[in-house]
Design an enzyme around this catalytic site. Structure first.
Site, PDB file in Angstrom:
ATOM      1  N   HIS A 163       7.361  21.545 -31.479  1.00  0.00           N
ATOM      2  CA  HIS A 163       8.120  20.698 -32.266  1.00  0.00           C
ATOM      3  C   HIS A 163       9.560  20.708 -31.772  1.00  0.00           C
ATOM      4  CE1 HIS A 163       9.540  18.947 -36.123  1.00  0.00           C
ATOM      5  NE2 HIS A 163      10.465  20.029 -35.982  1.00  0.00           N
TER       6      HIS A 163
ATOM      7  N   LYS B  32       7.047  -0.903 -13.056  1.00  0.00           N
ATOM      8  CA  LYS B  32       7.890  -0.128 -13.766  1.00  0.00           C
ATOM      9  C   LYS B  32       9.266   0.096 -13.545  1.00  0.00           C
ATOM     10  CE  LYS B  32       4.102  -0.320 -14.894  1.00  0.00           C
ATOM     11  NZ  LYS B  32       2.865  -0.764 -14.282  1.00  0.00           N
TER      12      LYS B  32
ATOM     13  N   ILE C 265       1.080  -8.982 -19.913  1.00  0.00           N
ATOM     14  CA  ILE C 265       1.904  -8.433 -20.946  1.00  0.00           C
ATOM     15  C   ILE C 265       3.147  -7.643 -20.586  1.00  0.00           C
ATOM     16  CG2 ILE C 265       2.062  -6.598 -22.859  1.00  0.00           C
ATOM     17  CD1 ILE C 265       1.167  -9.259 -23.907  1.00  0.00           C
TER      18      ILE C 265
ATOM     19  N   GLU D  50      -4.544  -0.121   7.879  1.00  0.00           N
ATOM     20  CA  GLU D  50      -3.791  -0.592   7.148  1.00  0.00           C
ATOM     21  C   GLU D  50      -3.131  -2.145   7.582  1.00  0.00           C
ATOM     22  OE1 GLU D  50      -3.451  -0.984   3.652  1.00  0.00           O
ATOM     23  OE2 GLU D  50      -2.005  -2.652   4.061  1.00  0.00           O
TER      24      GLU D  50
ATOM     25  N   GLY E 268      -0.331   0.248  -0.681  1.00  0.00           N
ATOM     26  CA  GLY E 268      -1.309  -0.866  -1.120  1.00  0.00           C
ATOM     27  C   GLY E 268      -0.427  -1.750  -2.282  1.00  0.00           C
TER      28      GLY E 268
ATOM     29  N   GLY F 117      -6.434 -12.260 -14.143  1.00  0.00           N
ATOM     30  CA  GLY F 117      -7.433 -11.295 -13.373  1.00  0.00           C
ATOM     31  C   GLY F 117      -7.256 -11.174 -12.043  1.00  0.00           C
TER      32      GLY F 117
HETATM   33  C1  LIG Z   1       1.652  -6.171 -11.115  1.00  0.00           C
HETATM   34  C2  LIG Z   1       0.652  -5.168 -11.169  1.00  0.00           C
HETATM   35  C3  LIG Z   1       0.979  -3.952 -11.998  1.00  0.00           C
HETATM   36  C4  LIG Z   1       0.072  -2.835 -11.899  1.00  0.00           C
HETATM   37  N1  LIG Z   1       0.251  -1.933 -12.743  1.00  0.00           N
HETATM   38  C5  LIG Z   1      -0.657  -0.825 -12.696  1.00  0.00           C
HETATM   39  C6  LIG Z   1      -0.438   0.351 -13.386  1.00  0.00           C
HETATM   40  O1  LIG Z   1       0.757   0.461 -14.005  1.00  0.00           O
HETATM   41  N2  LIG Z   1      -1.064   1.442 -13.222  1.00  0.00           N
HETATM   42  C7  LIG Z   1      -2.353   1.347 -12.834  1.00  0.00           C
HETATM   43  O2  LIG Z   1      -3.143   2.225 -12.771  1.00  0.00           O
HETATM   44  N3  LIG Z   1      -2.849   0.335 -12.047  1.00  0.00           N
HETATM   45  C8  LIG Z   1      -1.886  -0.719 -11.940  1.00  0.00           C
HETATM   46  N4  LIG Z   1      -2.013  -1.922 -11.151  1.00  0.00           N
HETATM   47  C9  LIG Z   1      -3.488  -1.993 -10.449  1.00  0.00           C
HETATM   48  C10 LIG Z   1      -3.252  -1.196  -9.165  1.00  0.00           C
HETATM   49  O3  LIG Z   1      -2.198  -1.820  -8.420  1.00  0.00           O
HETATM   50  C11 LIG Z   1      -4.592  -1.225  -8.453  1.00  0.00           C
HETATM   51  O4  LIG Z   1      -5.644  -0.842  -9.125  1.00  0.00           O
HETATM   52  C12 LIG Z   1      -4.671  -0.319  -7.157  1.00  0.00           C
HETATM   53  O5  LIG Z   1      -3.666  -0.586  -6.315  1.00  0.00           O
HETATM   54  C13 LIG Z   1      -6.009  -0.495  -6.534  1.00  0.00           C
HETATM   55  O6  LIG Z   1      -5.781   0.521  -5.414  1.00  0.00           O
HETATM   56  P1  LIG Z   1      -6.940   0.029  -4.152  1.00  0.00           P
HETATM   57  O7  LIG Z   1      -6.314   1.449  -3.352  1.00  0.00           O
HETATM   58  O8  LIG Z   1      -8.239  -0.073  -4.573  1.00  0.00           O
HETATM   59  O9  LIG Z   1      -6.468  -1.148  -3.372  1.00  0.00           O
HETATM   60  P2  LIG Z   1      -4.511  -1.959  -2.949  1.00  0.00           P
HETATM   61  O10 LIG Z   1      -3.578  -1.136  -3.775  1.00  0.00           O
HETATM   62  O11 LIG Z   1      -4.930  -3.227  -3.328  1.00  0.00           O
HETATM   63  O12 LIG Z   1      -4.792  -1.561  -1.345  1.00  0.00           O
HETATM   64  C14 LIG Z   1      -5.729  -2.012  -0.571  1.00  0.00           C
HETATM   65  C15 LIG Z   1      -5.142  -1.858   0.880  1.00  0.00           C
HETATM   66  O13 LIG Z   1      -5.898  -2.489   1.576  1.00  0.00           O
HETATM   67  C16 LIG Z   1      -5.419  -3.279   2.531  1.00  0.00           C
HETATM   68  N5  LIG Z   1      -6.466  -4.433   3.383  1.00  0.00           N
HETATM   69  C17 LIG Z   1      -7.180  -5.085   2.713  1.00  0.00           C
HETATM   70  N6  LIG Z   1      -7.887  -5.764   3.769  1.00  0.00           N
HETATM   71  C18 LIG Z   1      -7.927  -5.000   4.722  1.00  0.00           C
HETATM   72  C19 LIG Z   1      -8.363  -5.201   6.114  1.00  0.00           C
HETATM   73  N7  LIG Z   1      -9.430  -6.158   6.615  1.00  0.00           N
HETATM   74  N8  LIG Z   1      -7.863  -4.178   6.982  1.00  0.00           N
HETATM   75  C20 LIG Z   1      -6.761  -3.317   6.779  1.00  0.00           C
HETATM   76  N9  LIG Z   1      -6.388  -3.369   5.427  1.00  0.00           N
HETATM   77  C21 LIG Z   1      -6.817  -4.015   4.580  1.00  0.00           C
HETATM   78  C22 LIG Z   1      -4.342  -4.112   1.782  1.00  0.00           C
HETATM   79  O14 LIG Z   1      -3.282  -4.747   2.732  1.00  0.00           O
HETATM   80  C23 LIG Z   1      -3.963  -3.057   0.591  1.00  0.00           C
HETATM   81  O15 LIG Z   1      -2.687  -2.316   1.232  1.00  0.00           O
HETATM   82  C24 LIG Z   1      -1.107  -3.098 -11.050  1.00  0.00           C
HETATM   83  C25 LIG Z   1      -1.608  -4.076 -10.649  1.00  0.00           C
HETATM   84  C26 LIG Z   1      -0.801  -5.177 -10.391  1.00  0.00           C
HETATM   85  C27 LIG Z   1      -1.013  -6.265  -9.501  1.00  0.00           C
END
Ligand SMILES: Cc1cc2nc3c(=O)[nH]c(=O)nc-3n(C[C@H](O)[C@H](O)[C@H](O)COP(=O)(O)OP(=O)(O)OC[C@H]3O[C@@H](n4cnc5c(N)ncnc54)[C@H](O)[C@@H]3O)c2cc1C
Length: 464
Positions: free
Chosen positions: A443, A52, A186, A35, A41, A270
């Site tokens: 209920h 939240k 939203i 990481e 993440g 997006g």
């Molecule tokens: C404001 C916001 C609110 C959200 N709310 C919700 C919600 O309520 N419910 C929900 O289900 N989803 C929500 N999401 C979406 C959710 O955060 C993502 O779908 C989720 O974090 C995806 O998980 P992931 O493990 O794919 O990636 P990430 O959580 O993005 O983790 C990827 C990790 O990889 C690391 N990384 C990247 N490249 C490298 C590299 N080359 N070497 C080492 N490490 C690297 C990054 O630093 C990061 O820590 C929200 C997103 C945002 C932005």
């Protein structure tokens, strides 16, 4: 250069990566999880969790203003934005440390650094002190995504914010423009509007929360407008001019462009996948529109390289990432896991009122050729909703009229993000209307509306 060998290397410790790493270790694999920034993440640090926490503060603030409705009194209602943000950061920090602990407990080797795939089975990690060479039979890419920036609407952190800036505001927006009405847009609109910002949401599609069932979008829109939010659909922000602490937005609707001034803009248009620097294409992994192309088991087509979570495409949700993480770990360990069914992944938006759904919308079911039965139950017919002082909402269910299969469920109202899982479990068990009708719902609960909605689809609702 130090070198270590593993069974599985996971790149990224978001909800996809850290869960894959833990499941792999549970199955006896020797696992490394790399990481570069923060354990947990985006989800734990800049996404699901801190939003939240902010929304909880605004929800309580909203209820403090409604104290009288509950026979209570609250005077001098106010908020300290720094303290609200501090609480949110504290919650994120607590969970971030929790991930570090879980990896350690499961004997996953956690490495802080930036990973690149140098060849099949080979990863180089640039760490603070140098670099490390890792080898493994399987590599799981779980590098997530970041905010998409559109030309002319780029964030500067001062006047124009991405979600990261919006999570740690240094000032309270007075006149706020939110571009994009998906879940992220939203939720921030809801948070800032509740705290008193004059909030406008612009959506290019024909309705807010455009992935939701049309009826739910319309219902939610009415509630947002009641709360003072301005919603502009089929509208596009073309350009932002910044001058002296003020932004002039050029807004196009119906072929006409007008301008309006704001002091803050949140761009929520997006995300793009974090594909850079990984050398994905160099090792033969196909990337399309910033996302890795995978099959239903998250295989990239290059032997031993998998991609999960946001980097592997929609829906961009933490629980989808985690579920894929478990699936690939089991696959790598020699198991035969089921594919993740995208139609059974619920989507939740934690605005006020909340929105949650799973499966097909009414329009999608019709388009797919189903002869459908639709059930609806309004919150006003539910005793618990009235006791809670939350009588506005709707539970809608869509069934295949022929088989009784639950094709989709759509809800708007208090706590629906907690309720939706009932229907998710039902769909997983291939439930029909009969099973749901025969289930006894406690209920008084909001969940009784889930029962009534099913009954209504067959004209049997009792309380409405
Ligand atoms: C404001 C916001 C609110 C959200 N709310 C919700 C919600 O309520 N419910 C929900 O289900 N989803 C929500 N999401 C979406 C959710 O955060 C993502 O779908 C989720 O974090 C995806 O998980 P992931 O493990 O794919 O990636 P990430 O959580 O993005 O983790 C990827 C990790 O990889 C690391 N990384 C990247 N490249 C490298 C590299 N080359 N070497 C080492 N490490 C690297 C990054 O630093 C990061 O820590 C929200 C997103 C945002 C932005």
């Amino acid at each position: 250069m130090a070198s270590q060998s593993f069974d599985m290397i996971v790149i990224g410790a978001g909800p996809g990566g850290y869960v894959a790493a833990i499941r792999g270790a549970q199955l006896g694999l020797k696992v490394a999880c790399v990481e570069r920034e923060h354990m947990g993440g985006i989800c734990l640090n800049w996404g699901c969790i801190p939003t939240k926490a902010l929304l909880r503060s605004s929800e309580i603030y909203h209820f403090m203003h409604r104290a009288k409705d509950y026979g209570l009194s609250a005077e001098k209602i106010g908020f300290d934005l720094d303290a609200v943000v501090k609480r949110s950061r504290g919650v994120a920090k607590q969970l971030n440390s929790g991930v570090t602990h879980l990896l350690k407990k499961n004997k996953v080797t956690a490495i802080m650094g930036d990973a690149t795939i140098t060849a099949k089975g080979r990863v180089t990690v640039k760490t603070e002190t140098g670099s490390e060479e890792l080898t493994a039979k399987a590599i799981v890419v779980a590098t997530g995504a970041r905010a998409r920036e559109l030309p002319g609407l780029e964030a500067d952190g001062d006047l124009v914010w991405t979600y990261k800036h919006a999570l740690v505001p240094k000032r309270m927006p007075k006149k706020l423009l939110v571009i994009g009405s998906g879940a992220i847009g939203i939720e921030f609109a809801s948070f800032y509007n509740t705290l008193g910002a004059d909030t406008t949401v612009v959506e290019v599609m024909d309705r807010v929360l455009p992935v939701e069932d049309e009826e739910i979008s319309k219902f939610a829109k009415k509630q947002f407008e009641k709360q003072g939010m301005k919603i502009r659909e089929k509208t596009m922000v073309k350009k932002l001019d910044r001058d002296n602490g003020k932004i002039t937005a050029h807004i196009e609707a119906g072929g006409k462009t007008t301008t309006e001034d704001f002091d803050t803009v949140i761009s929520a248009v997006g995300i793009v996948g974090n594909t850079e620097g990984l050398n994905l294409e160099g090792v033969g992994v196909k990337v399309e529109r910033s996302h890795v192309v995978v099959d239903a088991h998250c295989r990239t087509g290059v032997d031993g390289i998998y991609a999960i979570g946001d980097i592997a495409g929609a829906p961009w949700l933490a629980h989808k990432a985690s579920h894929e993480g478990v699936m690939v770990a089991e696959l790598i360990a020699g198991g035969h896991p089921h594919e993740v069914d995208p139609d059974s992944i619920a989507g939740c938006t934690y605005c006020h009122p909340q929105v949650a759904s799973v499966g097909m919308t009414e329009a999608q079911a019709k388009e797919a050729g189903y002869n459908i039965k639709v059930g609806r139950f309004p919150f006003i017919g539910n005793g618990k909703a009235i006791a809670l002082g939350e009588p506005e909402g709707l539970v809608k269910t869509v069934f295949d009229a022929k088989t009784g299969a639950l094709l989709g469920a759509h809800m708007v109202g208090a706590e629906v993000t907690e309720l939706i899982q009932g229907y998710v479990v039902g769909r997983q068990l291939e439930t029909t209307e009969e099973d749901l009708m025969n289930a006894v719902f406690p209920h008084p609960t909001l969940s009784e509306m889930m029962h009534e909605s099913v009954l209504d689809a067959w004209d049997r609702a009792i309380h409405y």
